[in-house]
Motif scaffolding. Structure first.
Motif, short mmCIF file in Angstrom:
data_model
loop_
_atom_site.label_atom_id
_atom_site.label_comp_id
_atom_site.label_asym_id
_atom_site.label_seq_id
_atom_site.Cartn_x
_atom_site.Cartn_y
_atom_site.Cartn_z
N GLY A 77 -0.60 -4.47 -15.96
CA GLY A 77 0.44 -3.45 -15.77
C GLY A 77 0.41 -2.89 -14.35
N HIS A 78 1.29 -1.90 -14.11
CA HIS A 78 1.39 -1.30 -12.78
C HIS A 78 0.05 -0.67 -12.37
CE1 HIS A 78 3.04 0.39 -9.26
NE2 HIS A 78 3.19 1.62 -9.69
N ARG A 79 -0.34 -0.89 -11.10
CA ARG A 79 -1.63 -0.44 -10.54
C ARG A 79 -2.81 -1.13 -11.21
NH1 ARG A 79 -1.05 6.04 -9.05
NH2 ARG A 79 0.36 5.71 -7.31
N GLY A 80 -2.54 -2.29 -11.79
CA GLY A 80 -3.60 -3.08 -12.42
C GLY A 80 -4.11 -4.17 -11.48
N THR A 122 -3.00 -6.53 -9.52
CA THR A 122 -2.56 -6.74 -8.13
C THR A 122 -3.08 -5.64 -7.18
OG1 THR A 122 -0.48 -5.57 -8.50
CG2 THR A 122 -0.45 -7.97 -8.79
N HIS A 123 -3.64 -4.58 -7.74
CA HIS A 123 -4.22 -3.52 -6.92
C HIS A 123 -5.75 -3.63 -6.88
CE1 HIS A 123 -0.19 -1.99 -7.50
NE2 HIS A 123 -0.43 -0.89 -6.81
N SER A 124 -6.31 -4.70 -7.43
CA SER A 124 -7.77 -4.81 -7.55
C SER A 124 -8.40 -5.42 -6.30
CB SER A 124 -8.13 -5.66 -8.77
OG SER A 124 -7.77 -7.01 -8.52
N SER A 130 -5.84 -1.71 1.15
CA SER A 130 -5.39 -0.37 1.60
C SER A 130 -4.31 0.17 0.67
CB SER A 130 -4.87 -0.42 3.04
OG SER A 130 -3.57 -1.00 3.09
N HIS A 131 -3.55 -0.75 0.07
CA HIS A 131 -2.50 -0.31 -0.86
C HIS A 131 -3.10 0.46 -2.03
CE1 HIS A 131 1.44 -0.85 -2.99
NE2 HIS A 131 0.64 -0.43 -3.96
N GLY A 132 -4.10 -0.14 -2.66
CA GLY A 132 -4.75 0.53 -3.80
C GLY A 132 -5.44 1.81 -3.38
N PRO A 158 1.27 -5.53 -3.66
CA PRO A 158 0.72 -5.14 -4.96
C PRO A 158 1.71 -4.49 -5.91
CG PRO A 158 -0.91 -4.73 -3.27
CD PRO A 158 0.36 -5.13 -2.55
N ASP A 159 2.72 -3.79 -5.37
CA ASP A 159 3.67 -3.12 -6.27
C ASP A 159 4.65 -4.09 -6.93
OD1 ASP A 159 2.69 -0.61 -6.31
OD2 ASP A 159 3.92 0.13 -4.67
N ILE A 160 4.50 -5.37 -6.67
CA ILE A 160 5.29 -6.37 -7.39
C ILE A 160 5.02 -6.23 -8.89
CG2 ILE A 160 3.59 -8.27 -7.34
CD1 ILE A 160 6.26 -9.90 -6.40
N MET A 205 2.47 4.55 -6.52
CA MET A 205 2.54 4.04 -5.15
C MET A 205 2.82 5.15 -4.16
SD MET A 205 6.26 2.18 -5.11
CE MET A 205 6.98 2.00 -6.71
N ALA A 206 2.28 4.95 -3.00
CA ALA A 206 2.91 5.62 -1.86
C ALA A 206 4.18 4.79 -1.62
CB ALA A 206 1.97 5.58 -0.66
N LEU A 250 -4.57 3.85 -0.96
CA LEU A 250 -3.56 4.91 -0.80
C LEU A 250 -3.07 5.39 -2.17
CD1 LEU A 250 -1.06 4.00 2.07
CD2 LEU A 250 -3.03 5.51 2.12
N ASP A 251 -2.82 4.42 -3.06
CA ASP A 251 -2.35 4.81 -4.41
C ASP A 251 -3.35 5.74 -5.09
OD1 ASP A 251 -0.04 3.40 -4.21
OD2 ASP A 251 -0.54 1.87 -5.69
N ALA A 252 -4.64 5.49 -4.86
CA ALA A 252 -5.68 6.30 -5.51
C ALA A 252 -5.74 7.71 -4.92
CB ALA A 252 -7.03 5.61 -5.39
ZN LIG Z 1 0.91 0.50 -5.85
#
Ligand SMILES: [Zn+2]
Length: 174
Positions: A55-58, A60-62, A95-97, A37-39, A1-2, A99-101
């Motif tokens: 899992g994390h960045r899975g 909920t980041h799609s 936008s969350h995903g 998404p980081d939930i 995450m950012a 930024l994470d990418a």
């Molecule tokens: Zn994230």
């Protein structure tokens, strides 16, 4: 995450740019949606692996999650402006995903889950990855994260908001 601050500020900017009325509820929902998404870090406490689609960045980041989530909120809160709500909330959530990418660490983002479980990063990754957990955030690592987010997230957003402000002022004078 950012960091959640970075994600929230991007969503605030998106809401301001896309919705010219700056609907307060929509701005609030957009900020919340960009943090949501980081939930999925909770998955760690359930023993779900980082690489798992849940899992994390899975999931909920799609992209699919962003579509479902924005449509649900638009349907509940959008009233006569459901399309505007859906668009702003989709952009904020995804936008969350995005930024994470662009962060330097962790796993890539599962944008295409459940169709494709691959994790993706962008070729350009200037944002320092934020620590998971509050105690790690208040550390030297945290300071580096804040500095990198100021440079690559907050400053560009402020520039966009200032341009938008000036543009609106000029328009009102016409
Ligand atoms: Zn994230």
């Amino acid at each position: 995450m950012a960091s959640i601050f970075g994600h929230g500020f991007v969503a605030y900017t998106i809401a301001k740019v896309v919705d010219s009325t700056s609907h307060r509820l929509l701005v609030g929902l957009a900020i919340g949606s960009a943090m949501l998404p980081d939930i999925d870090v909770l998955a760690f406490s359930f023993g779900i692996d980082y690489h798992d689609p849940l899992g994390h960045r899975g999931f909920t980041h799609s992209i699919l999650f962003a579509i479902i989530w924005s449509c649900i909120l638009a349907f509940i809160f959008g009233k006569s402006r459901k399309l505007m709500f859906a668009v702003v909330l989709f952009l904020s959530t995804i936008s969350h995903g995005l930024l994470d990418a662009m962060t330097t660490g962790g796993e890539g983002v599962g944008f295409l889950i459940p169709l494709d479980h691959s994790r993706y990063f962008f070729p350009l990754r200037p944002i320092k990855v934020s620590p998971i957990g509050i105690e790690n955030f208040f550390s030297e690592w945290g300071v580096k994260v804040i500095l990198s987010e100021l440079q690559f997230i907050i400053l560009p957003c402020i520039i966009v908001l200032v341009v938008l402000y000036v543009f609106k002022k000029l328009n009102f004078k016409k």
